[in-house]
Every structure is written in C-alpha cells, then in structure tokens.
Design a protein around this motif. Sequence first.
Motif, mmCIF file in Angstrom:
data_model
loop_
_atom_site.group_PDB
_atom_site.id
_atom_site.type_symbol
_atom_site.label_atom_id
_atom_site.label_comp_id
_atom_site.label_asym_id
_atom_site.label_seq_id
_atom_site.Cartn_x
_atom_site.Cartn_y
_atom_site.Cartn_z
ATOM 1 N N ALA A 197 51.863 50.023 32.521
ATOM 2 C CA ALA A 197 52.201 49.428 33.820
ATOM 3 C C ALA A 197 51.093 49.669 34.839
ATOM 4 C CB ALA A 197 53.518 50.024 34.328
ATOM 5 N N GLU A 198 50.473 50.844 34.775
ATOM 6 C CA GLU A 198 49.374 51.133 35.693
ATOM 7 C C GLU A 198 48.187 50.222 35.417
ATOM 8 O OE1 GLU A 198 46.792 55.115 36.565
ATOM 9 O OE2 GLU A 198 48.940 55.368 36.289
ATOM 10 N N ALA A 199 47.892 50.029 34.110
ATOM 11 C CA ALA A 199 46.784 49.139 33.759
ATOM 12 C C ALA A 199 47.075 47.699 34.172
ATOM 13 C CB ALA A 199 46.513 49.209 32.257
ATOM 14 N N GLU A 200 48.346 47.257 33.972
ATOM 15 C CA GLU A 200 48.705 45.903 34.383
ATOM 16 C C GLU A 200 48.639 45.746 35.898
ATOM 17 O OE1 GLU A 200 52.534 45.269 32.754
ATOM 18 O OE2 GLU A 200 51.824 45.009 30.676
ATOM 19 N N ARG B 108 46.395 43.109 37.813
ATOM 20 C CA ARG B 108 46.906 42.166 38.810
ATOM 21 C C ARG B 108 46.159 42.302 40.137
ATOM 22 N NH1 ARG B 108 51.995 43.559 36.502
ATOM 23 N NH2 ARG B 108 52.282 45.147 38.122
ATOM 24 N N ALA B 109 45.804 43.539 40.492
ATOM 25 C CA ALA B 109 45.048 43.734 41.725
ATOM 26 C C ALA B 109 43.678 43.088 41.628
ATOM 27 C CB ALA B 109 44.915 45.224 42.020
ATOM 28 N N GLU B 110 43.027 43.238 40.463
ATOM 29 C CA GLU B 110 41.721 42.598 40.276
ATOM 30 C C GLU B 110 41.843 41.080 40.323
ATOM 31 O OE1 GLU B 110 40.137 44.016 36.653
ATOM 32 O OE2 GLU B 110 39.870 46.080 37.348
ATOM 33 N N GLN B 111 42.892 40.546 39.689
ATOM 34 C CA GLN B 111 43.084 39.091 39.720
ATOM 35 C C GLN B 111 43.355 38.613 41.138
ATOM 36 O OE1 GLN B 111 46.248 38.491 36.907
ATOM 37 N NE2 GLN B 111 44.868 38.415 35.152
ATOM 38 N N ALA B 112 44.154 39.380 41.887
ATOM 39 C CA ALA B 112 44.425 39.000 43.279
ATOM 40 C C ALA B 112 43.145 39.022 44.104
ATOM 41 C CB ALA B 112 45.470 39.942 43.880
ATOM 42 N N GLN B 113 42.308 40.029 43.891
ATOM 43 C CA GLN B 113 41.039 40.086 44.609
ATOM 44 C C GLN B 113 40.139 38.909 44.227
ATOM 45 O OE1 GLN B 113 39.424 43.914 43.713
ATOM 46 N NE2 GLN B 113 40.842 45.021 45.040
ATOM 47 N N ARG B 114 40.131 38.577 42.932
ATOM 48 C CA ARG B 114 39.300 37.447 42.499
ATOM 49 C C ARG B 114 39.802 36.142 43.104
ATOM 50 N NH1 ARG B 114 40.104 33.897 38.640
ATOM 51 N NH2 ARG B 114 41.813 35.118 37.737
ATOM 52 N N LEU B 115 41.120 35.951 43.098
ATOM 53 C CA LEU B 115 41.670 34.738 43.701
ATOM 54 C C LEU B 115 41.394 34.682 45.196
ATOM 55 C CD1 LEU B 115 45.106 34.542 41.845
ATOM 56 C CD2 LEU B 115 43.065 33.145 41.434
ATOM 57 N N ALA B 116 41.469 35.846 45.853
ATOM 58 C CA ALA B 116 41.173 35.872 47.287
ATOM 59 C C ALA B 116 39.714 35.524 47.546
ATOM 60 C CB ALA B 116 41.501 37.257 47.862
ATOM 61 N N ARG B 117 38.813 36.065 46.716
ATOM 62 C CA ARG B 117 37.391 35.731 46.878
ATOM 63 C C ARG B 117 37.153 34.242 46.644
ATOM 64 N NH1 ARG B 117 36.618 40.806 44.184
ATOM 65 N NH2 ARG B 117 36.455 39.723 42.197
ATOM 66 N N GLU B 118 37.827 33.684 45.623
ATOM 67 C CA GLU B 118 37.660 32.255 45.363
ATOM 68 C C GLU B 118 38.194 31.425 46.523
ATOM 69 O OE1 GLU B 118 39.570 31.517 41.702
ATOM 70 O OE2 GLU B 118 38.015 32.455 40.471
#
Length: 406
Positions: free
Chosen positions: A186-189, A193-203
């Motif tokens: 769960a911690e890894a997921e 998810r945090a990395e994906q959210a950051q990537r989507l925010a950057r995009e």
Amino acid sequence: MTRTEYPWLLPSAMAEAELPGDRARARRTVRDWVVDITAFLIAAGIALIALAAIENEGSTPDAVLVVDSVIGAAACCALWVRRRWPVGLAAALTALSIVEPVAGGAMMVALFSLAVHRPFKPAAIVGAGALIVAPLQPWLRPDPDTGYLTSVIFGFLLILLVLSWGMVVRSRRQLVLTLRERARRAEAEADLRAEQAQRLAREAIAREMHDVLAHRLTLLSVHAGALEFRPDAPTAEIARAAGVIRDSSHEALQDLREIIGVLRGPGDTGEGERPQPTLTTLDALIDESRQAGMKVTVDQRVAAPGDAPAATGRTVYRIAQECLTNARKHAPGTEVTVTVTGGPGDGLTIEVANPAPTEPYERVPGSGQGLIGLTERATLAGGRLEHGPTPDGGFAVRARLPWPAA
C-alpha cells in the motif's frame, strides 16, 4: 518503507523479512539468544528432574545412569541447531525419547520449534509419530510413582499442547508478515499514485503554459518580424506594431504570473486571480488576432454566450486561441474561419478552418503538441475534438462540447 524501530527484538525469521538485503540479519537476534538459552535451560531442567527420579528409584545400574546423563546432555546441546534442522532434530529426539526419559524435555522443545518454523505437513507427520511412540517410553522405562495409563495420557496431552502452541505462534507470525507486506504494498502504491499525480500536474501545467503563452509569443514574433523586415514602414504602423508588442508582452507576463501563482498555491500572494477566459471573451481574442494582421471571419450563432458553462466556454476559448496561433504559424496570410454554434441541451460546436498557405513559412520543431493538448482538454470537458487536413490542402479543427439543458 516503514521498518520496525527495534529489529533486534524480532525473531530472526521476521527480522529477515523486516530488513531485506542485510546479511547480519541471518544470525540470531538478541531475542533469539534469550529464547534459545531459556529453551536449553528448560530442557536441561526437565532432564535433571528425570535423572534424579531415575536415580532415586534405585533399580537402574550406575552405568545406565551415566549413559542417560551423557545422552540427556547431548540432547539438550542439540537444541542449538533446532532452527536450522527442525524436522530432523525433532524426529531424532522423538525416537531417542522412547528409551531415554531424560531426552523428553529436549523432544518437547524440538516439537515446538518444528511447529513454529515449518509448515503444517511435516509438523503433523513428526507429531503423529511422537503420539504413536508415546506409549512405548513408559512401558520400557516406567515411572514407579506414576501409573502407565496416567503417563501415556500426560504424554499425549503434552505433545498436543506443544504442537498446538507452536502452530499458533507460526500462524501469528505469518499474519504479521502478511499485514506488513500489505502495508509495504500500500505504501508503494501510494508513492506511485503520488508520482502519477505529480506527472499529471506537470503535464497539465505544461499544456496550460503552451495554450496561454504560445498565442502571445506568436503575436510578438509576427510584429517583431514586421518591424525587422520593414524598417521603412510609416511611423503610425510602427507605433501600432510596437503597441501590440507591448500589450502582448504585458498579457504574457500576466498569464505567466497566473500560472506561477497556481504552482505556489493559495495564500502565497495577496494578488487576486485574473478572470478566466470564457465564451464571451472570444470576440476580444478575435480582435487581438485581427490587430496582428490576420484575416479572421467569425460566425457565432450562440444566442446567450454568457450562459454557457464556464468550463465549456474556457475550453472553446482555448481551442480558438490555439487554432489561430497555428494558422498564424503554418498558414500566414490566409483567411481563418471561426464558427461557433449551439445552445443549452444541444452542446457547443466550434470549428476553425483555414485554406492552404499561400506564403512560404518556416516549420516549427515539435509542431502538433498543441493539438494533442486540445484533444485532451476536450476529452476532459466531456466532449471530443477532430482535426486534420481538408481536401483543398487547408486544415480544420472541429470540437463538440456538452452544454446541459437548463
């Protein structure tokens, strides 16, 4: 990844899962040493009690008594390898306890270790063997103070108790390891998810910067190029071009400041947010493009553009802005047609088209990224966007966006 603060308090099997990759964890932990010493002392104590009972009985020869003492000491010392070879040690001590009462304590400790460190099947097989041979020891070496039946029943109950206790300990450890693995997963997921959210925010930020600044910078490029290639232009025309450059630069700075404000977050600045573009500000965008020298024809058949949803109107504005910018870059000198139709319940449709370019132009590296961003923007708004060349060599972009009925 979360780790136990004091891994030395864990059994070595659990410390191995807690600190993967650490070679030192393969050794006994402090807790293991305490448990092993305690188990050795318990087995030795039981052996001494049995040896004293045999000696007090008085019918056992001294030679047999010495052999019992040596075998009992060896059985207790063998417990130090119970973690490495639990099955073999438990089986050997079970067989030895048939003729050696002093090995009974070591056998119980070995059965407990077997149930803790190995799955159910080997523990059940060795335990069944211990139950089968349990009646033999009191028959071969009977205790004069205890009856045969009582000794057999007590042996059965003790073996079952030790095996059950060991299985409960193993089940609890397996449960703890399973929960810990779930927590790690769960911690890894969550990190993913945090990395994906950051990537989507950057995009999203990059797309917004492209949509907003590309239009302004293109205006600057057009008017700066006009001043560069026509230094003999009339003063009024030069002044008008300089004014457009100044206004576009100011607008670009304002847009950039707005995007930076989004990155900083609310409360970092006391400046209010700039009004977001809507369908009603589309005319201002068209006028700005005309002042830059573009030929733009507008066909807007929306009865009440101010009633359009803010998100939909902003999307229409960005689509028109990007299409005008692309036409200015890739089809200079052509007439661009902007058509906006629709209403509540019917949705909004915007179509921007331009014929084939009549003037040479320089291709810009990375072209097409804006259209990708527009497609994503239209999809997020609940609509769809189509774009492509027209039969006459021009280019057209058509988007349909929802406008719910009132």
